[in-house]
Every structure is written in structure tokens, then in C-alpha cells.
Design a protein around this motif. Structure first.
Motif, PDB file in Angstrom:
ATOM      1  N   HIS A 454      -1.944 -14.509  39.792  1.00  0.00           N
ATOM      2  CA  HIS A 454      -2.048 -13.766  41.052  1.00  0.00           C
ATOM      3  C   HIS A 454      -3.267 -14.121  41.978  1.00  0.00           C
ATOM      4  N   LEU A 455      -3.443 -14.471  43.306  1.00  0.00           N
ATOM      5  CA  LEU A 455      -4.092 -15.063  43.867  1.00  0.00           C
ATOM      6  C   LEU A 455      -5.838 -14.416  43.662  1.00  0.00           C
ATOM      7  N   ASP A 456      -5.167 -13.040  44.023  1.00  0.00           N
ATOM      8  CA  ASP A 456      -6.754 -12.579  43.673  1.00  0.00           C
ATOM      9  C   ASP A 456      -7.835 -13.010  42.295  1.00  0.00           C
ATOM     10  N   VAL A 457      -6.776 -13.264  41.443  1.00  0.00           N
ATOM     11  CA  VAL A 457      -6.886 -13.593  39.786  1.00  0.00           C
ATOM     12  C   VAL A 457      -7.675 -15.454  40.459  1.00  0.00           C
ATOM     13  N   ALA A 458      -7.349 -15.757  41.205  1.00  0.00           N
ATOM     14  CA  ALA A 458      -7.295 -17.545  41.348  1.00  0.00           C
ATOM     15  C   ALA A 458      -9.200 -17.415  41.989  1.00  0.00           C
ATOM     16  N   THR A 459      -9.310 -16.307  42.948  1.00  0.00           N
ATOM     17  CA  THR A 459     -10.859 -16.244  42.976  1.00  0.00           C
ATOM     18  C   THR A 459     -11.619 -15.688  42.575  1.00  0.00           C
ATOM     19  N   SER A 460     -10.773 -14.685  41.903  1.00  0.00           N
ATOM     20  CA  SER A 460     -12.808 -14.218  40.473  1.00  0.00           C
ATOM     21  C   SER A 460     -13.124 -15.531  39.872  1.00  0.00           C
ATOM     22  N   LEU A 461     -11.547 -16.347  39.274  1.00  0.00           N
ATOM     23  CA  LEU A 461     -11.832 -17.423  38.300  1.00  0.00           C
ATOM     24  C   LEU A 461     -13.089 -18.621  38.846  1.00  0.00           C
ATOM     25  N   ASN A 462     -12.842 -18.586  40.913  1.00  0.00           N
ATOM     26  CA  ASN A 462     -13.482 -19.757  41.564  1.00  0.00           C
ATOM     27  C   ASN A 462     -14.882 -19.096  41.894  1.00  0.00           C
ATOM     28  N   ASN A 463     -15.192 -17.690  41.488  1.00  0.00           N
ATOM     29  CA  ASN A 463     -16.480 -16.966  41.736  1.00  0.00           C
ATOM     30  C   ASN A 463     -16.815 -17.229  40.433  1.00  0.00           C
ATOM     31  N   LEU A 464     -16.134 -17.072  39.482  1.00  0.00           N
ATOM     32  CA  LEU A 464     -17.708 -17.054  37.941  1.00  0.00           C
ATOM     33  C   LEU A 464     -17.562 -18.863  37.814  1.00  0.00           C
ATOM     34  N   ALA A 465     -16.924 -19.753  38.193  1.00  0.00           N
ATOM     35  CA  ALA A 465     -16.833 -21.388  38.370  1.00  0.00           C
ATOM     36  C   ALA A 465     -17.987 -21.561  38.206  1.00  0.00           C
ATOM     37  N   ARG A 466     -17.800 -21.277  39.933  1.00  0.00           N
ATOM     38  CA  ARG A 466     -19.331 -21.281  40.427  1.00  0.00           C
ATOM     39  C   ARG A 466     -20.759 -20.650  39.631  1.00  0.00           C
ATOM     40  N   ILE A 467     -20.701 -20.175  39.499  1.00  0.00           N
ATOM     41  CA  ILE A 467     -22.117 -19.607  38.409  1.00  0.00           C
ATOM     42  C   ILE A 467     -22.318 -19.854  37.647  1.00  0.00           C
ATOM     43  N   TYR A 468     -21.139 -20.627  36.749  1.00  0.00           N
ATOM     44  CA  TYR A 468     -21.264 -21.479  35.974  1.00  0.00           C
ATOM     45  C   TYR A 468     -22.195 -23.487  36.714  1.00  0.00           C
ATOM     46  N   GLU A 478     -16.039 -26.370  34.807  1.00  0.00           N
ATOM     47  CA  GLU A 478     -14.274 -26.880  34.841  1.00  0.00           C
ATOM     48  C   GLU A 478     -12.732 -27.364  34.873  1.00  0.00           C
ATOM     49  N   PRO A 479     -12.654 -26.446  33.718  1.00  0.00           N
ATOM     50  CA  PRO A 479     -11.775 -26.134  33.409  1.00  0.00           C
ATOM     51  C   PRO A 479     -11.100 -24.114  34.423  1.00  0.00           C
ATOM     52  N   LEU A 480     -12.070 -23.835  34.345  1.00  0.00           N
ATOM     53  CA  LEU A 480     -12.068 -22.928  35.758  1.00  0.00           C
ATOM     54  C   LEU A 480     -11.356 -24.140  36.948  1.00  0.00           C
ATOM     55  N   LEU A 481     -12.412 -24.464  37.598  1.00  0.00           N
ATOM     56  CA  LEU A 481     -11.434 -24.631  38.796  1.00  0.00           C
ATOM     57  C   LEU A 481     -10.422 -25.603  38.804  1.00  0.00           C
ATOM     58  N   GLU A 482     -10.052 -26.517  37.459  1.00  0.00           N
ATOM     59  CA  GLU A 482      -9.411 -27.128  37.809  1.00  0.00           C
ATOM     60  C   GLU A 482      -7.783 -25.459  37.794  1.00  0.00           C
ATOM     61  N   GLU A 483      -8.050 -24.949  36.607  1.00  0.00           N
ATOM     62  CA  GLU A 483      -6.871 -23.847  36.915  1.00  0.00           C
ATOM     63  C   GLU A 483      -6.902 -23.504  37.824  1.00  0.00           C
ATOM     64  N   VAL A 484      -8.222 -23.011  38.734  1.00  0.00           N
ATOM     65  CA  VAL A 484      -8.258 -22.255  40.012  1.00  0.00           C
ATOM     66  C   VAL A 484      -6.506 -23.684  40.573  1.00  0.00           C
ATOM     67  N   LEU A 485      -7.173 -24.850  40.812  1.00  0.00           N
ATOM     68  CA  LEU A 485      -6.520 -25.276  41.840  1.00  0.00           C
ATOM     69  C   LEU A 485      -4.636 -25.244  41.278  1.00  0.00           C
ATOM     70  N   GLU A 486      -3.978 -25.411  39.999  1.00  0.00           N
ATOM     71  CA  GLU A 486      -2.864 -25.763  40.087  1.00  0.00           C
ATOM     72  C   GLU A 486      -2.223 -24.287  39.801  1.00  0.00           C
ATOM     73  N   LEU A 487      -3.404 -23.243  40.050  1.00  0.00           N
ATOM     74  CA  LEU A 487      -2.750 -22.013  40.354  1.00  0.00           C
ATOM     75  C   LEU A 487      -2.345 -21.937  41.462  1.00  0.00           C
ATOM     76  N   ARG A 488      -3.285 -22.097  42.631  1.00  0.00           N
ATOM     77  CA  ARG A 488      -3.321 -22.038  43.977  1.00  0.00           C
ATOM     78  C   ARG A 488      -1.632 -22.797  44.791  1.00  0.00           C
ATOM     79  N   LYS A 489      -1.284 -23.923  43.807  1.00  0.00           N
ATOM     80  CA  LYS A 489      -0.610 -25.092  44.035  1.00  0.00           C
ATOM     81  C   LYS A 489       0.472 -24.660  43.560  1.00  0.00           C
ATOM     82  N   ARG A 490       0.434 -23.675  43.051  1.00  0.00           N
ATOM     83  CA  ARG A 490       2.005 -22.977  42.139  1.00  0.00           C
ATOM     84  C   ARG A 490       3.047 -21.869  43.085  1.00  0.00           C
ATOM     85  N   LEU A 491       1.879 -21.004  43.482  1.00  0.00           N
ATOM     86  CA  LEU A 491       1.905 -20.108  44.185  1.00  0.00           C
ATOM     87  C   LEU A 491       1.730 -19.885  44.895  1.00  0.00           C
ATOM     88  N   LEU A 492       1.047 -21.091  45.979  1.00  0.00           N
ATOM     89  CA  LEU A 492       1.181 -21.318  48.045  1.00  0.00           C
ATOM     90  C   LEU A 492       1.597 -22.974  47.864  1.00  0.00           C
TER      91      LEU A 492
END
Length: 683
Positions: A454-468, A478-492
């Protein structure tokens, strides 16, 4: 009213707790003004740390109603509060000498009328305890009743007192709206993942339990019985109130719910002409009887004692709940006008309304639904957060999160939005250890309710990755940002602006870890994607140009960086206007490039422009202004112009200590820069 009773009333009005009230009254009592904190704490049988904590909380509560108190520096806070209380006490209770009281009455009533009943006039002054406000009310009442004898007036005043004594033999307690109540609070929007900031911006011990001394309990009781009908003010008010028609009384009750501050009233905005005329007449009637005071055009004020008396009338009426609900709804609509990004015009226009919005947040929250209360609190936080006043913003966002702990009737988006809003404030003030668990909660909740895809999950992953990333935990980010990128590519799909944003974030991480060769193609992909999706004339194109230029600076490819910084600056000026904070960022970045390449004469005016722009847009006390001051001071240090550098470092440090606190990382960085400068310049 004695000073001690006045303090007790103020404590009740501002919703102080029992412990806060005890510390407040002890601190400001006249006989204690020469004592230090340790002596006062000892007399209350508490630890000094606890006493100081309560006094800090007291100041914050007063500052919520009076934003001008919030800008005091830490050392001058309680002195400023003392001055405020003294001025208010004197304005309320400046009791006159008998001759001065008669002189005031003569200025309000036709001289011949007083001469005919001079003895009665003196008795009226005495009945009113020579209180200017009461004399003003009586004078205006007599002016409205030209054929009324003074003898009859005095009898009416005495009858009002007898009526009250029969109904309330021991005094009618006056109560405020009560302690902070958890009310029911429109949906505050969950912040989207923000596009990355431009690169190159450098920026109590436990206490023992205790019992209250008898004098404290007496003070609390006195706070609820101040309007005891012995000063004559209440009787004078009663006569004036009865002279008003129902429309004016209802309008007065509505105004009594405002905070003890200037009340902005612009009737021209009312679309209903009949309603506008009714409100105009109500204001005229209240002014005529001195129940309302006009300060200047479209700005009015209620005397605190008159306000309490009108509140008593309202609380006894059958329409009290309806009126309070109406007022809360009005303030909610005003609060909705507060944007997340403030400009100076917003601050100027909204500041007069903030005390009254705050009054609803503190005392009338039960008259709003949970969703609406969350909206009001979030907007209040934005007002302070947008000015860099993070300490004033935090309590409102914390309150939003507390409401969502019992999420009955609240949707998933409400809960996540409030967790993210508070976490974003902590992130803005570099309190990453406090932001991280909130972002984690938001992520876990999103996954549990929406699933992993879900896109909201991608947003939350991105926020947490920023803190790291901000805390240097790049291997976790890094793995969180990569997961966000792949999730957004798949959904959008790959051609989407959120994908461009993710490419930029991942590039920023690679850049932070010195992996410039991996970051550069991602920036270039993002830049091409932005151009295809939104066109070349877009702010995000300017931001990506800026970030790519910063990468070239890090790799000392200054000749490649310079044209990109210049393009970003011109694009921002064209799209956003010269008066925009992003233009200031570009000015700062280009100035740094000139400084790196030894072109100090070209760097200095750009740093100065960036500083002046940030002052105009954010105010002189914003942390970003401190960073601009620091950057310009560093330039002067590099070229040995120490006399110019020193005051700039000092200003920057003072702003950060006041807005962020003495232990904030940015404050400590600037303090270290200043210390290093002093060592270099004076040794």
C-alpha cells in the motif's frame, strides 16, 4: 481585591493545576519577591527542580493565551510575567481616592444632576468602593437614564445586593471553564513525503510527595469567590446588563468566551446583511454602557471582571451549551485558515486570533468532535512551528496523539497523521530518538490495517528511513528506501512523480555515504523524469538541479556545479518569485561555491541577500536565520574580518538557544563554531 486573591483568580482562569497554583502564588506574593528559588521551594516542602519545573509550566500556560510572552528569552520570562500581572492588576483594581472618584463621576454625569444630589453621589462612590470600572458602568447607565434620580439608582444597587445575599448567603463562586478537558476533536492531513531539502544547507530528578499548606487551600477557595458583591461592581453590572436587549446580551455572552486579549471583529465579512446590522447594534449597545471597550478599528476588549460577570450570566442560562458550541465552531473555521507554511502576512493576520483559538483548545474542547479538535490543535501547532517556535508547537501535537490513543470513531488516516505530525516536529528539531518510535508506530499500524502492498506503507517506510539517514544509520536506511522505490514502481509505474522523489532520496543517501558514482545516475534519472512529467519549468526540477550541483561540489567538480546552481536559482526566482525561502537556499548554495573557490567578494553579497530574505520571510528569531548568520560569520572568519564575524556568531547562538534549546545539535554546532572562532581571533 487583594493581590493574593488576584493571583488565585489568575491561576484559576489559566487552568493551573494545584501544584502549579501553589508555586505560582508563592513565587509572586509580594513578601516573597526577594527570595530565591531554593527558599521558596523549601517553604513549599518540595525539591528546587520540581519548583522550577512547575514555574516553567505556569509560564507556558500564560504564553498560550498571550503569544507575545512566548518570545521572551529564558532568563527574562518570569520578569515579563511579573510585569504583565502587575499591569493587569492595576488596570482592574486601581481603587481611587474619594475625591478622585467623585471627579470621575462628574466627568460621566451632567454636573447639575450631581449638584442636586451631591450627598447621594458620594454614597454611590462609597458603595462602589471607589472602583473606576464600577463608576464607569454607573456613569454610562445614568447617561442612558436622564430622568433617573441618584437616590433611586442607589436603591436599585442596594436591592441588587440584597437579592444576591438571599440567593447566595455565602457568596456566589465564580468558576472558569475548568481544567484542560479532553474534548472531542476534522481530519488533519497526513503529511506527504516531502521532497528532499537542497543539499549544501549547513547548518529532573524525581521529587517527593508533599501536602499543601493551609494558606494554599484558602487561596484556591478565594479564587472561586472573588465576585462577592462587596465592591459594588456586580450590582453596577446588573443594572447595565438588564438595560440591554436580548440580541446585545447574546452577543456579549459570545464575546465572554474569548480569551483575555484583544478581540478582532470584522463585521464586513458577514454575508447576511440583517445579521451584520444586528451585530453592529449589539456592539454599539455594549460600548455605550462600557461593557465593551474599543481599542482601535475592528479591535475590541472585555475587561476581565466584566468578562467573568458575563460568563456567570451565560453559565446560568439555558443556552450556555449552544453558545459555547457556536463559539468553538467559529474558532475552528478561523483555525482552518492557518497554512502549514507561513509567510509574514499570514503571521500578521492570524496572530490576533491565536489567543481565542487557544481558549477553545484549552477550555472548550468538549464542544468539538475528535476530528475537529485534532484539526484545531494541528493548526495551532503549525502557527508556532512555521515560525520556528517548536516548544510552543509541541504540546498541541502531543495532545493530538493522546486523543488518538482512544481511537473510537477515528480512522486509520487520523491516527497515522497525528503520529507523523508529531514525529515531523521532532525530526525538524533533530530529536530523532523521539521521532523514531512514532514513525515506527505509524508504519506498523499502516501495515496491520492496509497490508504491505500500500502507498501509505511506502510513505511510512520513507519517513523511518529518513530518521535512520539523519542519525547516520545508512545501512538501515538503504534497504527501506530501496523497498519504497520498488513499491512505488510496482503500484504507480515507473513514470510517476513519487518514483522521482524516491530516486532523489536514494541518491541523497548514496551521496551521504560518499558513493557519488552511484548517486549521480539516480539524480540524473530523477531530473529527466521530473522534466518529462511536470515540464522543465517546475520547482522540483530546480531542486534536483540544486542537489546534483551539490554532488559536483563534493567531488570538487566546481565548473560543472556552478551552471547548475545558477540554473536552479534563476528557475526558482522565475517560478516562485524572488521572495521565497527556496531562493534563499539557492543564494546560500551559490555563495558557498564561490567561497570554496576563493571568490569571497562574490560570496559575501549572496550570503547577505540570503540572510535578509530569511529574516523577511521567517522573522528574526527563526533557526534558519541563525544558520544564515552562521554562514556569513564563517565567511568573515575565513577572510580574517573578525569584528564582523563576532556579532553574527553571537546572534546566531542566541537565536538557537532561544528557539531550539541549549542542547540542540544545531545550537551546539554554532556554539562550537563560535568557540573555535574566539580561539583563532583572540589568541
Amino acid at each position: 481585591m487583594q493581590w493574593g486573591n488576584f493571583l488565585a483568580k489568575e491561576a484559576a482562569t489559566h487552568g493551573l493545576s494545584l501544584k502549579q497554583t501553589a508555586a505560582f502564588i508563592k513565587y509572586f506574593k509580594t513578601e516573597n519577591l526577594g527570595k530565591n528559588d531554593a527558599q521558596l521551594a523549601s517553604e513549599l516542602n518540595v525539591e528546587v527542580a520540581a519548583f522550577r519545573k512547575w514555574m516553567s509550566e505556569v509560564y507556558d500556560k500564560f504564553a498560550q493565551n498571550y503569544p507575545e510572552l512566548a518570545i521572551s528569552n529564558s532568563r527574562g520570562k518570569l520578569k515579563k510575567l511579573q510585569a504583565y500581572l502587575s499591569a493587569k492588576y492595576n488596570s482592574e483594581l486601581d481603587v481611587l481616592k474619594p475625591l478622585a472618584a467623585m471627579k470621575l463621576l462628574k466627568s460621566l454625569v451632567v454636573r447639575e444632576r450631581l449638584q442636586q444630589e451631591a450627598w447621594v453621589a458620594r454614597r454611590i462612590c462609597k458603595f462602589l468602593q471607589y472602583l473606576p470600572l464600577a463608576l464607569e458602568l454607573v456613569g454610562r447607565y445614568l447617561d442612558k437614564m436622564p430622568d433617573l434620580s441618584l437616590e433611586t439608582l442607589l436603591k436599585r444597587l442596594e436591592e441588587k445586593r440584597l437579592e444576591h445575599e438571599k440567593l447566595h448567603p455565602q457568596g456566589d463562586g465564580v468558576f472558569g471553564h475548568g481544567e484542560w478537558g479532553m474534548g472531542h476533536g476534522e481530519e488533519s492531513p497526513m503529511p506527504n513525503a516531502q521532497f528532499p531539502k537542497s543539499a549544501g544547507d549547513y547548518p529532573s530528578p524525581p521529587t517527593r510527595e508533599w501536602s499543601f499548606p493551609p494558606t494554599f487551600n484558602e487561596a484556591v477557595v478565594n479564587a472561586n469567590s472573588l465576585m462577592d458583591y462587596e465592591s459594588g461592581l456586580a450590582e453596577a453590572f446588573e443594572l447595565s446588563w438588564e438595560h440591554l436587549d436580548e440580541n446585545a446580551q447574546n452577543f456579549g455572552c459570545l464575546l465572554s468566551l474569548c480569551a483575555l486579549a484583544d478581540i478582532p471583529l470584522s463585521l464586513e465579512t458577514i454575508q447576511d446583511e440583517k445579521k451584520q446590522q444586528l451585530n453592529e447594534k449589539a456592539i454599539a449597545d455594549l460600548l455605550e454602557l462600557h461593557l465593551l471597550q474599543r481599542k482601535n478599528k475592528e479591535t475590541y476588549r472585555l475587561n476581565p471582571l466584566i468578562r467573568q460577570l458575563i460568563q456567570m450570566k451565560l453559565d446560568k442560562s439555558s443556552e450556555a451549551d449552544e453558545t459555547k458550541t457556536k463559539f468553538a465552531a467559529m474558532m475552528l473555521e478561523v483555525a482552518k485558515l492557518i497554512p502549514q507554511q507561513l509567510n509574514p502576512e499570514d503571521i500578521l493576520n492570524l496572530t490576533p486570533h491565536i489567543p481565542h483559538i487557544t481558549e477553545v483548545a484549552i477550555h472548550l474542547s468538549q464542544y468539538l468532535s475528535d476530528k475537529n479538535l485534532i484539526t484545531l490543535l494541528t493548526k495551532l501547532a503549525w502557527f508556532y512551528q512555521g515560525q520556528g517556535l517548536y516548544q510552543q508547537a509541541e504540546p498541541w501535537l502531543r495532545q493530538c496523539v493522546e486523543i488518538t490513543q482512544n481511537p473510537l470513531g477515528l480512522e486509520h488516516a487520523d491516527v497515522v497523521a497525528n503520529l507523523n505530525n508529531l514525529a515531523l516536529l521532532y525530526e525538524s528539531t533533530e530529536r530523532y530518538s523521539e521521532a523514531e518510535p512514532l514513525y515506527q508506530q505509524a508504519l506498523e499500524l499502516s501495515k496491520r490495517l492496509l497490508g504491505d502492498n500500500h502507498l501509505d506503507v511506502a510513505t511510512s517506510l520513507n519517513n523511518l528511513a529518513r530518521i535512520y539517514e539523519f542519525t547516520g544509520r545508512y545501512s538501515e536506511a538503504e534497504p527501506l528506501l530501496e523497498e519504497v522505490l520498488e513499491l512505488r514502481k510496482r503500484l504507480l509505474g515507473e513514470e510517476h512523480i513519487d518514483v522521482a522523489t524516491s530516486l532523489s532520496y536514494l541518491a541523497l543517501l548514496y551521496e551521504s555515504t560518499g558513493r557519488y558514482s552511484e548517486a549521480e545516475p539516480l539524480y540524473q534519472q530523477a531530473l529527466e523524469l521530473w522534466k518529462r512529467l511536470v515540464g522543465e519549468e517546475h520547482p522540483n526540477v530546480a531542486t534536483t538541479l540544486n542537489n546534483l550541483a551539490a554532488l559536483y561540489c563534493y567531488t570538487k567538480r566546481y565548473s560543472e556545479a556552478e551552471p547548475l546552481f545558477e540554473q536552479a536559482l534563476e528557475l526558482r526566482k522565475r517560478l516562485l518569485g524572488k521572495e521565497h525561502i527556496d531562493v534563499g537556499t539557492s543564494l546560500n548554495n551559490l555563495a558557498q561555491l564561490y567561497e570554496f573557490t576563493g571568490r569571497y567578494n562574490k560570496a559575501e553579497p549572496l550570503y547577505q541577500q540570503a540572510l535578509e530574505l530569511s529574516k523577511r520571510l521567517l522573522g528574526h528569531n527563526h533557526p534558519d536565520v541563525a544558520i544564515s548568520l552562521n554562514n556569513l560569520a564563517a565567511l568573515y572568519r575565513n577572510i580574517k574580518r573578525y569584528r564582523k564575524a563576532k556579532p553574527l556568531f553571537e546572534q546566531a547562538l542566541k537565536i538557537c538557544e532561544r528557539t531550539l534549546g541549549v542542547n540542540h545539535p544545531t545550537t551546539m554546532t554554532i556554539r562550537a563554531n563560535y568557540a573555535s572562532f574566539l580561539t583563532e581571533a583572540y589568541h
